[in-house]
Design an enzyme around this catalytic site. Sequence first.
Site, PDB file in Angstrom:
ATOM      1  CD  GLN A 291      -4.413   1.587  -3.318  1.00 24.47           C
ATOM      2  OE1 GLN A 291      -4.008   2.725  -3.458  1.00 24.47           O
ATOM      3  NE2 GLN A 291      -4.050   0.804  -2.299  1.00 24.47           N
TER       4      GLN A 291
ATOM      5  CG  ASP B 133      -2.105   0.977   1.031  1.00 28.37           C
ATOM      6  OD1 ASP B 133      -2.613   1.100  -0.092  1.00 28.37           O
ATOM      7  OD2 ASP B 133      -2.498   1.618   2.023  1.00 28.37           O
TER       8      ASP B 133
ATOM      9  CB  SER C  43      -6.610   3.034  -0.228  1.00 28.64           C
ATOM     10  OG  SER C  43      -5.239   3.371  -0.219  1.00 28.64           O
TER      11      SER C  43
END
Length: 288
Positions: A279, A205, A229
């Site tokens: 993502q 991440d 996110s």
Amino acid sequence: MTSVKDLLDILILDQLSENNFEGKSEPVGSPNVFGGQVLAQAINAAYRTINNGRVLNSMHAYFLEAGNLNVSIEYQVSIMRDGGSFSVRRVTASQKGIAIFILSASFHKEEKGYDHQIKMDPNIVQPEDLMSWTDILEQFGDMLPQKTKAFLEIPRPIEFKPTVIPNPFEKKNLPPYADIWFKLKGDTSKLDLATKQKLLTYISDYNILSVAIQPHASKAHWGNLQTASLDHSMWYFRDFDLDDWMLFSLESPSTSNARGFAKGNIFTRDGKLVASIAQEGLMRPIIK
């Protein structure tokens, strides 16, 4: 956090009941809980309900609400399926009774089959020839924007070395690609695969949404964007070692409708493809 031991202290949850776990948070530069932490803690919770030796092969997650750093996170695991080859778990993370995150994870028994992978760029600059985030802070700290300097000053259990370091004062659009080497600090020689997957999930991440901002860098930056996110997916292909540098190779195929999409592959230094990540994140311009 300054080492892999400190990171694992955060990622390994306390057990409240058979399928219910609790975790604490550690800041990494954002006022909210770091998405990689919640991802990795949820994987820890899911793995704790796997008793048949199966290994994580994929996960898909949605971030529903910003996490509060000062409130513990409860992880409730639902056993969705234990089939002949695959086990599926659903994890809901909550704070004060409000769901902030959901994750589905698939675990697969060991099987023999065909094997191929894409190749890592053979001309990639090696980490010994690059500056780390720590090096950048030490050499250019007084010249960096205050927010960038403050972010780099936070102690981390991971060292990052980007192959290209953009000039924060140069308002120029950049290609939607990035290659970043990373390495954990501390002893990683005796970690099992499940633990290594949790650590890799945490790291996945970092940096990923940055590549979606790069094509708009003449106007957009972390200071004038609302970012978060939205979802995160990851596929785990092969066992690996964490005792050397690994490469996170990223690209952003699209940005539109105040959302940026990015995907990437993680390779070992010798070119083994370990995992792939995708993502989508919020990239909402702040209108002043």
